[in-house]
Design a protein around this motif. Structure first.
Motif, short mmCIF file in Angstrom:
data_model
loop_
_atom_site.label_atom_id
_atom_site.label_comp_id
_atom_site.label_asym_id
_atom_site.label_seq_id
_atom_site.Cartn_x
_atom_site.Cartn_y
_atom_site.Cartn_z
N ASP A 1 -5.17 -2.90 1.92
CA ASP A 1 -5.27 -2.54 0.41
C ASP A 1 -6.94 -2.77 0.42
O ASP A 1 -7.23 -3.84 0.56
CB ASP A 1 -4.38 -3.33 -0.48
CG ASP A 1 -4.46 -3.35 -1.85
OD1 ASP A 1 -5.62 -2.60 -2.23
OD2 ASP A 1 -4.13 -4.02 -2.64
N LEU B 1 -6.49 -8.97 9.04
CA LEU B 1 -5.62 -8.25 8.59
C LEU B 1 -5.35 -6.98 9.49
O LEU B 1 -4.12 -6.45 9.38
CB LEU B 1 -6.08 -7.57 7.29
CG LEU B 1 -6.20 -8.46 5.87
CD1 LEU B 1 -6.74 -7.93 4.81
CD2 LEU B 1 -4.57 -8.95 5.83
N HIS C 1 2.15 -9.03 8.94
CA HIS C 1 2.22 -9.40 7.52
C HIS C 1 3.04 -8.55 6.66
O HIS C 1 2.86 -7.53 6.30
CB HIS C 1 0.76 -9.47 7.02
CG HIS C 1 -0.42 -9.92 7.89
ND1 HIS C 1 -0.14 -11.19 8.28
CD2 HIS C 1 -1.26 -9.62 8.34
CE1 HIS C 1 -1.34 -11.50 9.07
NE2 HIS C 1 -2.01 -10.37 9.12
N MET D 1 4.62 -8.49 4.03
CA MET D 1 4.45 -8.16 2.82
C MET D 1 3.00 -7.61 2.30
O MET D 1 2.61 -8.11 1.37
CB MET D 1 5.05 -9.13 1.82
CG MET D 1 6.61 -9.26 1.46
SD MET D 1 7.10 -10.34 0.39
CE MET D 1 5.82 -10.13 -0.92
N MET D 2 2.79 -6.58 2.93
CA MET D 2 1.33 -6.23 2.58
C MET D 2 1.51 -5.35 1.27
O MET D 2 2.20 -4.24 1.40
CB MET D 2 0.72 -5.19 3.67
CG MET D 2 0.17 -6.21 4.66
SD MET D 2 -1.59 -6.19 4.63
CE MET D 2 -2.15 -5.18 5.79
N PRO D 3 0.94 -5.75 0.41
CA PRO D 3 1.19 -4.75 -0.86
C PRO D 3 0.74 -3.38 -0.83
O PRO D 3 -0.36 -3.23 0.08
CB PRO D 3 0.54 -5.56 -2.22
CG PRO D 3 -0.47 -6.46 -1.30
CD PRO D 3 0.08 -6.72 -0.09
N LYS D 4 1.18 -2.65 -1.64
CA LYS D 4 0.75 -1.13 -1.33
C LYS D 4 -0.57 -1.06 -1.99
O LYS D 4 -0.81 -1.60 -2.93
CB LYS D 4 1.65 -0.24 -2.21
CG LYS D 4 1.86 1.16 -1.76
CD LYS D 4 2.86 1.58 -0.80
CE LYS D 4 2.67 2.84 -0.46
NZ LYS D 4 2.07 2.99 1.04
#
Lengths: 354, 564
Positions: free
Chosen positions: B174, B199, B275, B277-280
């Motif tokens: 993101d 990341l 990871h 829960m990498m947010p969109k």
């Protein structure tokens, strides 16, 4: 605490103007909202204040300092992102400490401030957790703590609540307001949720198509919209076309199809007798009665939706459909097809323009 | 799919993996630790570490892998960052060409590299003509031990794998993650080190692991460079007396254990950084314009790497068309004779036929198994489906050499699978070997398609009266046809150019697949290398066509094929 001044900002993406000569002043310590439908330029404006967007023209000032060309990392603003942007490879405490590390704050003070920041959002018990182990609401609090811990000159919030469910949203609204006031921060908050803006903002700006179309306190903007666009975007309203019969200062006497109304002219309206105007009457500002009264108009009840604490009626009045809300409704006394009398409590006259 | 059908398919797939993935590894392990009739012994494995020749081989293989991985990373990381972040002239074209190095079997490329970098090669000839090097003492670019030749060939062949993994990881980051860092005062290299690199670490690690394992167990390239003091080559030569000699077994086990150990340790050290829960991404990152100088700098670097990566291809093509190329920049005379010679050679046509047959059957098996496994993993809630998923991916992590050796071991006389012994008829065992190693590509590809196709489409068909299998055939399979084709094409083309299984399992000349034929031709005295190059050109064209087609079908998602 700083004032943020925006001076004629323009930004184009391709042929489309995301910001079209926008000017604005946000006072020190103010919780200011940017409100508008998606694509209206509100996020671009916020990102320009943060420094992620370089405007094509215009300037941004923090107090007297021109920050237009200052890169984001030198602006000392705290930003909360829509996705929170918490780094999954760092723990909660390391996420919050990040900004302090960049500022070179010594370790002992750093730990103290991280603890305080976590306490201020009531998350002190979660310092050692991984980001992936937090719920949406918890992540949101951490994102707030990360932005606040560096004692930013201004707090910038980009739709911070849009990923939460309705209940949490209500809770976090007041939480954000509490924290902003506690820290005495100048804050700019972007949202498309008008309820959020009305309930939390000190002042707000309504944007559409890259322009600011109205700025004011929530009640001003809601009760005295300057245009049909604002009236319709913030809350629901009935729009009736009419013709001015007479004008006395800001009171107008207007003839519309359902009948004649005494209306309040908004400051920007310049009309004289004979001009056409639009009347805006909110659904909740009608009083329903069985008998004809002074300014009431006759109307036939068409349909009713019962919502418990209130009922949504649709009336027919002289060929116009009117939406009317009634609090504490008793449906036995409201029969479809019967004639009632509607008395308007607040009528706003707007310029006859889209 | 009904529950009972799903169970049956599940059971069959598990059995297949048990017999053709775990069993061969088990047979190898047994050969390394058990003496027939005498029971368990650590002697063979310990002897490997006492024998200076074997130790040298292991050290060399390890060094080869480390240096190749580091060099690959040094090439791929900047390229991936440029392709993801920067706007520079030729960006689209160069990112598109990044797969080109993969269309040449590396051991054929090795011939090209020798033609160019060898002591009597084109580069020295160029430098001599410029007067920079004296003819009497040409520079030995590849080094005495040929170590650097192998490293260069590995890096030039494998950097696309890492590149694809890193760009995929980058595109999942993101942009707000980096903006948040900038907002807090962190920019430039510091931001890269503290935020971006951690990341994308899972992507770097996944790609790096494939490159490392590949280089560690590479057989073809060291063979071609005659770099024999390396474990895979020692295993290859040890196979000649496999029945009486336990040391190849021990060497294979040592290789397997070291890859698994290295993988586990590095994963532990780098942190299991999946990871979840990498947010969109909510804001558009996108490449940024740069100053003309920097932009052309990017173009030069990216283009330079691409040209370097094409050198082996160029060498192979030139050699294939030249009648004389020794000590000169370009060949001195040209001929089409090698193509006639290669085609005329008794090995060639037969080997092409064999390869087509093996690869086609293996692909068919892969597509059937791949669809079944992908379906169970994505669409059912069977307990154990994750185990199946992990198993289907494992062949990517287990060296091809180890498996090939295992297949040979488990079909030795007296073993359970003796009836598949490749000396009698290698068809079945080669097809299975090809299929197992390429199954991950098909499973990945089909699973991706299934995940993008809503289950409700299939349910709608069932609601209208189609049986589960018919709904699958009439609705879902047509919708994911592109994914099936792409996965199948990749499986097919990589099977066509497979090295370890082919060199080890095909033992009679009439069973040789094309890669072994190239290897045998190369060893012919005289015009052998030229004939090998001619056949290599044919293979290159073939693989280029299929990879290009798969790329068209899958677009950017092709990168996902090479991830663990």
């Amino acid at each position: 605490m700083i004032a943020i001044s925006i001076d004629a900002l323009t930004k184009r993406f391709g042929s489309q103007a995301a910001l079209d000569a926008v000017s604005l002043r946000i006072e020190p310590g103010e919780l200011f909202f940017l409100l508008g439908p998606s694509g209206c330029g509100k996020t671009t404006l916020l990102r320009t204040i943060a420094g992620f967007v370089t405007p094509d023209a215009g300037k941004v000032f923090f107090d007297r300092e021109d920050v237009t060309l200052l890169p984001p990392h030198k602006r000392r603003t705290g930003m909360m992102f829509q996705s929170y942007a918490l780094w999954p490879h760092l723990s909660v405490a390391r996420n919050v400490a990040f900004g302090l590390e960049e500022l070179g704050v010594p370790a002992t003070e750093r730990e103290k401030r991280v603890r305080e920041a976590l306490a201020s959002v009531r998350m002190e018990a979660y310092a050692g957790r991984k980001i992936g182990q937090l719920s949406g609401g918890q992540q949101q609090r951490i994102a707030l703590a990360r932005a606040l811990v560096v004692r930013p000159r201004a707090l910038l919030l980009d739709e911070p609540l849009s990923n939460l469910d309705a209940r949490l949203r209500l809770e976090m609204r007041s939480e954000i307001r509490r924290v902003c006031k506690e820290f005495g921060l100048t804050a700019v908050y972007v949202t498309h949720d008008q309820k959020e803006a009305l309930s939390v903002a000190d002042r707000l700006a309504v944007m559409a198509e890259g322009r600011i179309i109205q700025v004011g306190r929530p009640e001003e903007v809601y009760r005295r919209p300057h245009s049909r666009l604002v009236a319709e975007f913030i809350g629901e309203t009935n729009i009736l076309p009419g013709r001015v019969i007479s004008r006395d200062d800001d009171r107008l006497w207007v003839e519309a199809r359902p009948g004649s109304f005494s209306a309040h002219a908004v400051e920007t309206l310049e009309t004289k007798a004979g001009d056409s105007v639009l009347l805006s009457i909110r659904p909740e500002s009608w009083r329903i009665s069985d008998r004809s009264e002074a300014e009431a108009i006759p109307a036939t009840l068409h349909s009713t939706i019962y919502l418990g604490e209130l009922a949504q009626h649709e009336f027919d009045a002289g060929g116009e459909t009117l939406k009317v809300l009634e609090m504490n409704p008793h449906l036995s006394s409201r029969v479809a097809g019967r004639q009632y009398f509607l008395e308007p409590l607040d009528v706003i006259a707007l310029e006859d323009r889209a | 799919m009904s529950r009972s059908t799903a169970f049956a398919v599940f059971g069959f797939s598990i059995l297949f993996f048990f017999f053709f993935f775990l069993w061969p590894i088990g047979e190898t392990v047994r050969g390394a630790f058990f003496t027939p009739g005498q029971g368990f012994t650590l002697g063979y494995v310990l002897e490997v570490f006492r024998n200076p020749v074997y130790v040298e081989g292991l050290v060399n293989a390890f060094l080869l892998a480390v240096v190749s991985t580091v060099l690959t990373l040094l090439i791929a990381l900047p390229l991936a960052l440029m392709a993801d972040r920067c706007l520079f002239p030729g960006r689209m074209l160069l990112s598109g060409l990044v797969l080109v190095p993969m269309i040449l079997p590396p051991f054929v490329g090795a011939i090209g590299v020798r033609q160019i970098l060898g002591q009597q090669g084109a580069l020295n000839a160029l430098l001599e003509s410029l007067g920079l090097v004296s003819e009497a003492s040409p520079v030995d670019w590849l080094g005495q031990g040929r170590f650097w030749g192998v490293v260069i060939m590995n890096a030039l062949h494998l950097y696309p794998v890492l590149f694809l993994n890193i760009t995929a990881a980058l595109s999942n980051v993101d942009p707000a993650m980096e903006e948040a860092a900038e907002n807090l005062g962190c920019t430039g290299l510091r931001k890269f080190r503290r935020i971006t690199l951690p990341l994308i670490m899972p992507g770097v690690f996944a790609g790096g692991a494939i490159v490392f394992i590949w280089a560690f167990t590479e057989l073809g390239v060291p063979l071609m460079f005659e770099y024999t003091r390396v474990t895979p080559v020692q295993i290859f030569y040890g196979i000649r007396d496999i029945s009486g000699n336990p040391f190849p077994y021990a060497l294979v086990v040592v290789m397997l254990v070291s890859t698994v150990l290295l993988y586990a340790v590095s994963r532990y050290v780098l942190g299991n950084s999946a990871h979840g829960m990498m947010p969109k991404a909510t804001s558009q990152g996108g490449p940024r314009p740069m100053t003309p100088l920097a932009a052309w700098g990017c173009t030069a670097f990216f283009g330079g790497v691409t040209v370097l990566a094409l050198l082996p291809h160029l060498g192979v093509i030139l050699a294939a068309f030249s009648s004389q190329w020794y000590g000169t920049i370009l060949p001195t005379s040209w001929t089409l004779g090698h193509f006639e010679g290669a085609l005329g050679h008794s090995l060639t046509l037969l080997s092409i036929q064999n390869s087509l047959k093996y690869a086609a059957l293996a692909t068919l098996l892969d597509v059937v198994l791949g669809i079944a496994i992908a379906y169970i993993v994505t669409r059912t809630k069977l307990p154990g489906r994750h185990l199946l998923d992990a198993m289907a991916m494992l062949p990517l992590a287990v060296p091809g050499l180890v498996l090939a050796f295992g297949y040979l071991a488990m079909t030795q006389p007296g073993k359970l699978f003796e009836f598949l012994n490749p000396v009698t008829d290698p068809l079945v065992i080669i097809v299975i070997a090809y299929a197992v190693r390429r199954l991950p590509y098909v499973v990945r590809s089909v699973a991706a398609g299934l995940q993008q196709t809503s289950v409700t489409l299939e349910e709608a068909a069932q609601n209208l009266g189609a049986s589960p299998l018919r709904a699958l055939r009439r609705v879902t399979l047509p919708l994911i046809l592109a994914n099936i084709l792409a996965g199948g094409l990749l499986a097919f083309s990589f099977a066509m150019l497979e090295v370890s299984d082919s060199l080890i399992l095909a033992q009679r000349m009439k069973d040789y697949p094309i890669t072994k034929a190239i290897f045998e031709l190369y060893q012919l005295l005289g015009e052998g290398p030229y004939l090998a190059c001619a056949l290599g050109v044919w293979a290159m064209l073939f693989l280029a066509t299929t990879v290009f087609a798969a790329n068209l079908l899958l677009g950017k998602k092709l990168g996902g094929m090479f991830r663990l």
